[in-house]
Design a protein around this motif. Sequence first.
Motif, PDB file in Angstrom:
ATOM      1  N   LEU A 161     -12.432 -11.318  41.609  1.00  0.00           N
ATOM      2  CA  LEU A 161     -13.586 -10.283  41.850  1.00  0.00           C
ATOM      3  C   LEU A 161     -13.182  -9.223  43.021  1.00  0.00           C
ATOM      4  CD1 LEU A 161     -16.700 -10.096  41.708  1.00  0.00           C
ATOM      5  CD2 LEU A 161     -16.621 -11.644  43.699  1.00  0.00           C
ATOM      6  N   LYS A 162     -13.187  -7.866  42.826  1.00  0.00           N
ATOM      7  CA  LYS A 162     -12.883  -6.722  43.544  1.00  0.00           C
ATOM      8  C   LYS A 162     -14.090  -5.967  43.828  1.00  0.00           C
ATOM      9  CE  LYS A 162      -7.967  -6.742  42.235  1.00  0.00           C
ATOM     10  NZ  LYS A 162      -6.762  -5.615  41.501  1.00  0.00           N
ATOM     11  N   ASP A 163     -14.324  -5.819  45.292  1.00  0.00           N
ATOM     12  CA  ASP A 163     -15.494  -4.972  45.415  1.00  0.00           C
ATOM     13  C   ASP A 163     -16.743  -5.353  44.566  1.00  0.00           C
ATOM     14  OD1 ASP A 163     -14.081  -4.003  47.453  1.00  0.00           O
ATOM     15  OD2 ASP A 163     -13.023  -2.369  46.071  1.00  0.00           O
ATOM     16  N   GLY A 164     -17.130  -6.534  44.305  1.00  0.00           N
ATOM     17  CA  GLY A 164     -18.368  -6.879  43.375  1.00  0.00           C
ATOM     18  C   GLY A 164     -18.049  -6.924  41.968  1.00  0.00           C
ATOM     19  N   TYR A 165     -16.913  -6.512  41.521  1.00  0.00           N
ATOM     20  CA  TYR A 165     -16.893  -6.516  40.134  1.00  0.00           C
ATOM     21  C   TYR A 165     -15.487  -7.338  39.635  1.00  0.00           C
ATOM     22  CZ  TYR A 165     -19.845  -2.849  41.112  1.00  0.00           C
ATOM     23  OH  TYR A 165     -20.796  -2.020  41.641  1.00  0.00           O
ATOM     24  N   TYR A 166     -15.503  -7.879  38.476  1.00  0.00           N
ATOM     25  CA  TYR A 166     -14.429  -8.629  38.138  1.00  0.00           C
ATOM     26  C   TYR A 166     -13.362  -7.751  37.349  1.00  0.00           C
ATOM     27  CZ  TYR A 166     -16.635 -13.000  39.330  1.00  0.00           C
ATOM     28  OH  TYR A 166     -17.185 -13.984  40.137  1.00  0.00           O
ATOM     29  N   PHE A 167     -11.908  -7.623  37.843  1.00  0.00           N
ATOM     30  CA  PHE A 167     -10.857  -7.142  37.307  1.00  0.00           C
ATOM     31  C   PHE A 167     -10.238  -8.321  36.472  1.00  0.00           C
ATOM     32  CE2 PHE A 167      -6.110  -5.993  37.122  1.00  0.00           C
ATOM     33  CZ  PHE A 167      -6.434  -4.943  36.491  1.00  0.00           C
ATOM     34  N   MET A 168     -10.467  -7.971  35.036  1.00  0.00           N
ATOM     35  CA  MET A 168      -9.985  -9.087  33.906  1.00  0.00           C
ATOM     36  C   MET A 168      -8.694  -8.799  33.560  1.00  0.00           C
ATOM     37  SD  MET A 168     -12.715 -10.811  33.131  1.00  0.00           S
ATOM     38  CE  MET A 168     -12.408 -11.348  31.487  1.00  0.00           C
ATOM     39  N   GLY A 169      -7.878  -7.775  34.293  1.00  0.00           N
ATOM     40  CA  GLY A 169      -6.320  -7.947  34.246  1.00  0.00           C
ATOM     41  C   GLY A 169      -5.876  -6.764  33.425  1.00  0.00           C
ATOM     42  N   GLU A 170      -4.642  -6.518  33.303  1.00  0.00           N
ATOM     43  CA  GLU A 170      -4.135  -5.334  32.399  1.00  0.00           C
ATOM     44  C   GLU A 170      -2.948  -6.113  31.356  1.00  0.00           C
ATOM     45  OE1 GLU A 170      -0.390  -3.601  34.864  1.00  0.00           O
ATOM     46  OE2 GLU A 170      -2.065  -3.482  35.775  1.00  0.00           O
ATOM     47  N   GLU A 171      -2.851  -5.447  30.275  1.00  0.00           N
ATOM     48  CA  GLU A 171      -1.886  -5.933  29.323  1.00  0.00           C
ATOM     49  C   GLU A 171      -1.220  -4.771  28.461  1.00  0.00           C
ATOM     50  OE1 GLU A 171      -1.933  -8.791  25.564  1.00  0.00           O
ATOM     51  OE2 GLU A 171      -3.870  -8.181  26.430  1.00  0.00           O
ATOM     52  N   VAL A 172       0.108  -4.962  28.490  1.00  0.00           N
ATOM     53  CA  VAL A 172       0.861  -3.836  27.542  1.00  0.00           C
ATOM     54  C   VAL A 172       0.350  -4.149  26.181  1.00  0.00           C
ATOM     55  CG1 VAL A 172       3.113  -2.930  27.038  1.00  0.00           C
ATOM     56  CG2 VAL A 172       2.730  -3.742  29.402  1.00  0.00           C
ATOM     57  N   VAL A 173      -0.032  -3.099  25.458  1.00  0.00           N
ATOM     58  CA  VAL A 173      -0.275  -3.196  24.109  1.00  0.00           C
ATOM     59  C   VAL A 173       0.232  -2.291  23.233  1.00  0.00           C
ATOM     60  CG1 VAL A 173      -2.801  -4.118  24.800  1.00  0.00           C
ATOM     61  CG2 VAL A 173      -2.483  -1.517  24.555  1.00  0.00           C
ATOM     62  N   GLY A 174       1.198  -1.575  23.504  1.00  0.00           N
ATOM     63  CA  GLY A 174       2.096  -0.739  22.886  1.00  0.00           C
ATOM     64  C   GLY A 174       3.276  -0.031  23.398  1.00  0.00           C
ATOM     65  N   ASP A 175       4.114   0.347  22.582  1.00  0.00           N
ATOM     66  CA  ASP A 175       5.323   1.084  23.264  1.00  0.00           C
ATOM     67  C   ASP A 175       6.059   0.233  24.534  1.00  0.00           C
ATOM     68  OD1 ASP A 175       5.151   3.192  21.452  1.00  0.00           O
ATOM     69  OD2 ASP A 175       3.985   4.426  22.486  1.00  0.00           O
ATOM     70  N   TYR A 176       6.308  -0.895  24.275  1.00  0.00           N
ATOM     71  CA  TYR A 176       6.742  -1.872  25.310  1.00  0.00           C
ATOM     72  C   TYR A 176       7.873  -1.177  26.044  1.00  0.00           C
ATOM     73  CZ  TYR A 176       3.541  -5.180  23.142  1.00  0.00           C
ATOM     74  OH  TYR A 176       2.574  -5.857  22.816  1.00  0.00           O
ATOM     75  N   GLY A 177       7.783  -1.059  27.416  1.00  0.00           N
ATOM     76  CA  GLY A 177       9.249  -0.637  28.087  1.00  0.00           C
ATOM     77  C   GLY A 177       9.571   0.839  27.874  1.00  0.00           C
ATOM     78  N   THR A 178       8.759   1.747  27.355  1.00  0.00           N
ATOM     79  CA  THR A 178       9.006   3.076  27.330  1.00  0.00           C
ATOM     80  C   THR A 178       8.262   3.892  28.332  1.00  0.00           C
ATOM     81  OG1 THR A 178       7.249   3.633  25.781  1.00  0.00           O
ATOM     82  CG2 THR A 178       9.407   2.828  24.921  1.00  0.00           C
ATOM     83  N   ALA A 179       8.465   5.091  28.629  1.00  0.00           N
ATOM     84  CA  ALA A 179       7.684   6.201  29.550  1.00  0.00           C
ATOM     85  C   ALA A 179       6.505   6.136  29.096  1.00  0.00           C
ATOM     86  CB  ALA A 179       8.595   7.305  29.661  1.00  0.00           C
ATOM     87  N   SER A 180       6.036   6.152  27.856  1.00  0.00           N
ATOM     88  CA  SER A 180       4.728   6.320  27.196  1.00  0.00           C
ATOM     89  C   SER A 180       4.159   4.846  26.777  1.00  0.00           C
ATOM     90  CB  SER A 180       4.675   7.198  25.702  1.00  0.00           C
ATOM     91  OG  SER A 180       5.728   6.423  24.952  1.00  0.00           O
ATOM     92  N   GLU A 181       4.504   3.747  27.796  1.00  0.00           N
ATOM     93  CA  GLU A 181       4.030   2.577  27.460  1.00  0.00           C
ATOM     94  C   GLU A 181       2.519   2.545  27.479  1.00  0.00           C
ATOM     95  OE1 GLU A 181       5.937  -1.350  29.106  1.00  0.00           O
ATOM     96  OE2 GLU A 181       4.612  -0.568  30.637  1.00  0.00           O
ATOM     97  N   ILE A 182       1.947   1.952  26.526  1.00  0.00           N
ATOM     98  CA  ILE A 182       0.344   1.920  26.554  1.00  0.00           C
ATOM     99  C   ILE A 182      -0.214   0.451  27.042  1.00  0.00           C
ATOM    100  CG2 ILE A 182      -1.586   1.991  24.945  1.00  0.00           C
ATOM    101  CD1 ILE A 182       0.132   3.011  22.769  1.00  0.00           C
ATOM    102  N   LYS A 183      -1.004   0.805  28.135  1.00  0.00           N
ATOM    103  CA  LYS A 183      -1.720  -0.528  28.679  1.00  0.00           C
ATOM    104  C   LYS A 183      -3.136  -0.273  28.718  1.00  0.00           C
ATOM    105  CE  LYS A 183       1.832  -1.404  32.255  1.00  0.00           C
ATOM    106  NZ  LYS A 183       2.153  -1.612  33.779  1.00  0.00           N
ATOM    107  N   GLU A 184      -3.563  -1.701  28.597  1.00  0.00           N
ATOM    108  CA  GLU A 184      -5.033  -1.539  28.717  1.00  0.00           C
ATOM    109  C   GLU A 184      -5.492  -2.614  30.119  1.00  0.00           C
ATOM    110  OE1 GLU A 184      -7.952  -2.033  25.183  1.00  0.00           O
ATOM    111  OE2 GLU A 184      -7.863  -4.004  25.774  1.00  0.00           O
ATOM    112  N   TYR A 185      -6.578  -1.701  30.673  1.00  0.00           N
ATOM    113  CA  TYR A 185      -7.084  -2.250  31.805  1.00  0.00           C
ATOM    114  C   TYR A 185      -8.604  -2.614  31.734  1.00  0.00           C
ATOM    115  CZ  TYR A 185      -2.814   0.330  33.406  1.00  0.00           C
ATOM    116  OH  TYR A 185      -1.831   0.851  33.608  1.00  0.00           O
ATOM    117  N   ARG A 186      -8.877  -4.060  31.792  1.00  0.00           N
ATOM    118  CA  ARG A 186     -10.369  -4.312  31.659  1.00  0.00           C
ATOM    119  C   ARG A 186     -11.154  -4.746  33.002  1.00  0.00           C
ATOM    120  NH1 ARG A 186      -6.817  -7.403  28.370  1.00  0.00           N
ATOM    121  NH2 ARG A 186      -6.262  -6.537  26.325  1.00  0.00           N
TER     122      ARG A 186
END
Length: 328
Positions: A161-186
């Motif tokens: 819970l952050k400032d009244g809203y739940y941060f569900m986490g972040e996850e790497v979903v593509g291009d692992y370990g590269t400069a263009s790594e794709i992350k999802e924040y929920r």
Amino acid sequence: MKYKILFACLLFSIWSSAQDCSKEILQKKPGTWKPGSKGSVANVSAADLAKEKAVTTAIHKMVSSNYQPAGCQITYGTSFGKSVSAGEHWIADPYYYSMYILRYLCDKKSKDPSKYYVDYSTPTTVTITANVIFCLNNLYATNLATDNFRGYLKLKERPVLKDGYYFMGEEVVGDYGTASEIKEYRWLITYNDTLPFSYLTRKEYLLIQKKRLEKDIKDSPGEKTYLDKYLKNISEYLSKPESELNKAAVCMWNEEQRFEKFVEEGTRGSFIAVKPNLNYYHKKLSMSSPQFFTVAYKVSHGDPVFEENIANIKKAVDFATLKNMLGK
């Protein structure tokens, strides 16, 4: 005359180079909004569909009124509805509003150096959904027996819970370990800082696994000797104090029906077992009412167009406005 020609050539050269396409020029070019193709509609009443469209229209207005794309085209769309399986009871309709950030790219195949085009696909998106948590796909159906016969759902990490809203986490979903790594924040937006799911206790989880193992033995008697050791593990754990059994069940993905032990939260390859919190929902609302929202930002990092537009979209997506839409 000679100097006039040279001067004219110089002006043309300056004008021509100024018109040449470049990433830097396109990055600053004002962007546009474009409606996408009509999304799917399934198992939604006409009255509920009209209300759900009004909600997604309000969401689009919230974002588009406070954000101007740059260096890209934002294609946006909606979808409404659900699949209906035997035994499922739906509390609220799931529906979606999505944005796709399509960059302007230089057209290297064109003889005109100033030509550019809109990208065909993108790894960078924003999705705002009513009554859906992507990592808990069956949360809005109360009969969990249809979820691969588990009787529970899998949560990768506990929301914060952050400032009244739940941060569900972040996850790497593509291009692992590269400069263009794709992350999802929920993010999850709910009533009164409560959650629409609850955590299974260790005891609840063990009883579910015991029932499954007993069924497996009944269906395959030849496996009894092999499966008995897991039943023994469960029986031994069920004899522990209630204080131990009342803790949240954190388990390994590869040990569901072959129970070995519980693990600490955050252990690689683990999940937290959860179930719908039926007391969370306002039961008298129509199926179209948003009872919670999920906001998911998926970003391909390292590209300035993606980075800048996502940063500005985040400013335009007002969680307080979304929270105020709950239960309406």
